[in-house]
Design a protein around this motif. Structure first.
Motif, PDB file in Angstrom:
ATOM      1  N   UNK A   1      21.106 -23.672  -9.031  1.00  0.00           N
ATOM      2  CA  UNK A   1      21.727 -23.626 -10.577  1.00  0.00           C
ATOM      3  C   UNK A   1      21.734 -24.727 -11.096  1.00  0.00           C
ATOM      4  N   UNK A   2      22.873 -25.389 -10.269  1.00  0.00           N
ATOM      5  CA  UNK A   2      23.425 -26.182 -11.057  1.00  0.00           C
ATOM      6  C   UNK A   2      22.445 -27.521 -11.155  1.00  0.00           C
ATOM      7  N   UNK A   3      21.968 -27.648  -9.541  1.00  0.00           N
ATOM      8  CA  UNK A   3      20.678 -28.538  -9.338  1.00  0.00           C
ATOM      9  C   UNK A   3      19.529 -28.377 -10.528  1.00  0.00           C
ATOM     10  N   UNK A   4      18.881 -27.206 -10.783  1.00  0.00           N
ATOM     11  CA  UNK A   4      17.872 -27.026 -11.757  1.00  0.00           C
ATOM     12  C   UNK A   4      18.125 -26.906 -12.841  1.00  0.00           C
ATOM     13  N   UNK A   5      19.587 -26.778 -14.057  1.00  0.00           N
ATOM     14  CA  UNK A   5      20.496 -27.632 -14.476  1.00  0.00           C
ATOM     15  C   UNK A   5      19.952 -29.733 -15.437  1.00  0.00           C
TER      16      UNK A   5
END
Length: 800
Positions: free
Chosen positions: A270-274
């Motif tokens: 989720x963090x890397x996608x953001x």
């Protein structure tokens, strides 16, 4: 309760929580208005307090409780974060670390922290406080909502109440520290609540509140016709109630966020996608009551989702959705480039979908639940990943195409979280390593016998056993690998303190913290790195005024970098400071008698730089507690070389310096070249060897009373091992040809002259024991396949 069995686990868990506190405090210093970070620190402190109290370490629990009060005041915006307040909290964490270390060493964890406690108390009482913000329906949501979770029935009650015009509130009630009759005050609060509405849920439960099994604070979900302000005023009239926060329950947030929980892998995705510009949504889909083909509708929803993004997680799992094992509602986590509004409209087009709620995932909301002390294994020191055997995945639903089954892999692989890692006591790994080392010795013996007997089936069996042992060796060595992050973690806090002590502005960058090293190397490398970083900060980085005068930014940068290269790990400490002053170093070295005036004329910059590694060398004008201390960096060099590594220095004056440390991946099993000198066998580590060569006697030249050869355009000195080790010969050898092993240490080369090469072999490095210490050019011994002992040559000692 018998606490001794949990002691080791308590120590490891406490270290993890304190490390998390330190990291988040450093983040908070950079982002003082980010209350989500305060929440993370508060949770770690709260868990540590509970564990300490359970284990009977009252001093530890008491200090954590005082620190927790300050964090709670910050979290509720009664106190504004300032460097002075953070200094006190950092000091508290330092004390807690010392207390945990004392417990680990067999102590009782007691420590005089009265000064720190007094400062925490002053902060809590409001010396640095700002006026409390009046409770609104927005600000306190995180403070309350994070403590309550709702099941499907409770969500339905809340949503139906809202439809009927009721207000749904989450209420946090905090009693005074000196409250004696907590249960009585809880009863009075509940009496008011039940007079004006209905209580949906409480945390802790009503039974625990009645038995006073809580600290000072409890949380209640409540529906009423009254306003938030009126409810707050009514509850505040109860005696000994210190603080009340009333927050409106947000339907989308509760409906979705409370149902889906994320493990660390999913949080990372989720963090890397953001970071890459994607949106992360939690989607609640509700089908109509009269929906007949629920699985078909789920498939159509997943088809839309996978067309526009990637599904991270679903609740219930995809298998249960395919088998229609759910009521009317399901939840999905999705990353996509589409907007929330577009996704909602697309899903609403699916027939028989009654309601769709799309909520943005807030990364900070995924906080792990506080671990109960009983849930962790009793011996916990090193985590080992369980590697499941690969097997083809079973396709559970013929009716659903493979596209919809994609999320099932994610959900399947993360369902049995408890089976993914196990904790193993490091002593067991050491025993396993020792047993395997014995197997390596026996393998060498079997290979030797097999060669002598030359039996077909025996050769085949030994060859197969060697391959299997090679795989086993890789697994065992991998199990012992630990990320250098465990050492690097201590440095950000250390840099912060040093920058304040020295009135310098310093930024620490850490690169490659995931790089892995053998545990034995990790245990030894910590202190040398501390010394090198302190040296960079004290001697390297200039003060802000001097940096501005040189045209540099006033904030200096220290980069701590780790990476793999071949069978080595390289750790570099780079700074953009003053660099090494060539004239000052030379003058000091000459005055100390380390080099002569004549030698200094022919020395390269690299050789001059490495003079600072000499014993007793220090350029510090004033001996300080930060670095120098009159000891110099020779201790660092000695430690690194004892680990089979080496250190090199590159520096440019007024530009900066780079200290580069080269370390072997492991110290126990190494590859060597076996050589022979008059029936005696020696082992030369393969990592030091460039190549082997046969030379004629006529190719040997003399230079400065040293025999040398011309090796690919370089003058390489020869070292005759028979002379170094005083090997007795029955008759003098006068061969026309010599066997030479070219070895390297950094950029320096040497040729080791031997009688003959035997071949390459993996051997187990054994210590020579306490009686044979400091033997020149011998780093240990090994037992060969024929039972004989071979000495291992220390190439670093031979090259000067």
């Amino acid at each position: 309760m018998e606490v001794n069995q949990y002691l080791e686990m308590f120590i490891e868990e406490s270290k993890d929580h304190l490390q998390a506190c330190s990291e988040h405090l450093l983040e908070l210093e950079k982002n003082p208005d980010d209350l989500a970070i305060v929440g993370e620190i508060f949770r770690s402190a709260h868990t540590l307090k509970g564990m300490s109290a359970t284990m009977g370490f009252e001093d530890l629990a008491d200090l954590t409780h005082k620190m927790e009060n300050v964090l709670d005041a910050i979290r509720n915006e009664k106190i504004h974060v300032s460097p002075e307040i953070l200094d006190v909290v950092f000091e508290s964490v330092d004390h807690l670390e010392e207390m945990v270390m004392d417990i680990a060493n067999g102590g009782d964890g007691k420590r005089d922290v009265s000064s720190t406690v007094a400062q925490l108390k002053r902060i809590e009482l409001g010396e640095y406080a700002i006026p409390e913000v009046v409770a609104t329906t927005e600000t306190p949501v995180t403070a309350v909502a994070s403590m309550l979770e709702y099941d499907g029935f409770e969500q339905t009650v809340i949503s139906q109440s809202a439809e009927q015009g009721f207000n749904a509130f989450e209420i946090s009630v905090k009693l005074r520290e000196d409250c004696l009759l907590k249960a009585a005050r809880v009863f009075m609060v509940f009496e008011i609540l039940e007079k004006y509405g209905d209580v949906i849920k409480s945390n802790p439960s009503v039974e625990k509140l009645e038995d006073e099994q809580f600290d000072q604070q409890f949380y209640v979900a409540f529906v009423t016709k009254e306003s938030a302000e009126d409810m707050k005023n009514k509850i505040m009239k109860v005696s000994e109630v210190e603080k009340v926060i009333v927050a409106t329950i947000g339907k989308p947030a509760t409906a979705v966020a409370s149902v889906l929980e994320y493990d660390s892998f999913e949080q990372t995705v989720i963090a890397q996608s953001a970071e890459q510009g994607f949106n992360a949504f939690e989607i609640s889909v509700k089908l109509r009551e009269d929906c007949l083909l629920k699985a078909a509708r789920v498939f159509m929803v997943f088809e839309i989702l996978e067309k526009d993004g990637d599904v991270i997680k679903s609740n219930p799992s995809v298998e249960k959705l395919e088998d229609e094992q759910f009521d009317q509602q399901f939840y999905v986590a999705l990353v996509t480039k589409e907007s929330a509004e577009d996704m909602q409209k697309k899903i609403m087009k699916v027939s028989e979908v009654e309601e769709v709620i799309v909520t943005t995932i807030e990364q900070k909301q995924h906080s792990e639940k506080e671990p109960a002390i009983q849930e962790v294994a009793a011996t916990a020191t090193v985590e080992v990943e369980a590697q499941p055997a690969t097997a083809p995945e079973k396709n559970t639903a013929a009716s659903t195409p493979a596209k919809a089954a994609a999320p099932a892999k994610t959900d399947k692989s993360h369902a049995p979280v408890g089976n993914k890692t196990i904790r193993v006591n490091i002593e067991r790994l050491d025993i396993l390593m020792n047993l395997f080392e014995e197997l390596v010795i026996d393998r060498g013996r079997l290979q030797s016998i097999s060669t002598e007997v030359n039996h077909g089936e025996l050769n085949e069996t030994v060859e197969r056993m060697s391959r299997v042992m090679g795989d086993l060796q890789t697994i065992i060595l991998t199990m012992r690998m630990v990320p250098v992050e465990t050492v690097f973690n201590r440095f950000p806090k250390m840099i912060r303190q040093l920058s304040r002590d020295l009135n310098k502005k310093i930024n620490l960058e850490i690169i490659g913290a995931e790089t892995e090293l053998d545990r034995t190397v990790i245990d030894e490398i910590g202190d040398p790195l501390v010394h090198l970083i302190r040296n960079s900060v004290d001697h390297g980085i200039e003060n802000p005024t001097a940096r501005l005068a040189k045209g540099k930014p006033e904030e200096g940068t220290v980069v701590l970098r780790a990476y793999h290269s071949g069978n080595y790990v390289f750790i570099e400490i780079e700074d953009d400071g003053a660099g090494i002053n060539r004239e000052k170093v030379l003058a000091k070295a000459i005055s100390k008698g380390i080099v002569t005036q004549e030698q200094s004329y022919s020395m390269s910059d690299k050789q001059i730089n490495e003079l600072i590694l000499a014993s007793g060398f220090s350029t510090a004008d004033v001996i300080s507690d930060v670095s120098g201390r009159g000891v110099g960096l020779d201790v660092v060099k000695t430690t690194i070389e004892s680990l089979g590594g080496n250190i090199s220095i590159e520096s440019t004056q007024d530009v900066g310096s780079v200290f580069s440390i080269q370390l072997p991946l492991t110290l126990s099993i190494i590859s060597v070249m076996l050589v022979e000198i008059e029936k005696e066998i020696y082992a030369i580590p393969l990592s030091s060897i460039i190549e082997t060569s046969i030379i004629r006697s006529s190719e040997i030249m003399n230079a400065h009373n040293q025999k040398v050869i011309d090796f690919r355009g370089k003058v390489v000195p020869l070292v005759f091992l028979e002379e170094i080790f005083e090997v007795p010969r029955k008759e003098p050898q006068d061969d026309e040809f010599h066997s030479v092993v070219i070895v390297r240490k950094g950029e320096k080369l040497a040729g080791l002259v031997v009688d003959s090469f035997i071949g390459q072999q993996e051997i187990v490095l054994k210590s020579l024991g306490n009686y044979l210490t400091n033997i020149f050019a011998i780093s240990g011994a090994t037992i060969l396949g024929n039972g004989k002992v071979a000495l291992i040559v220390d190439c670093n000692a031979l090259i000067k």
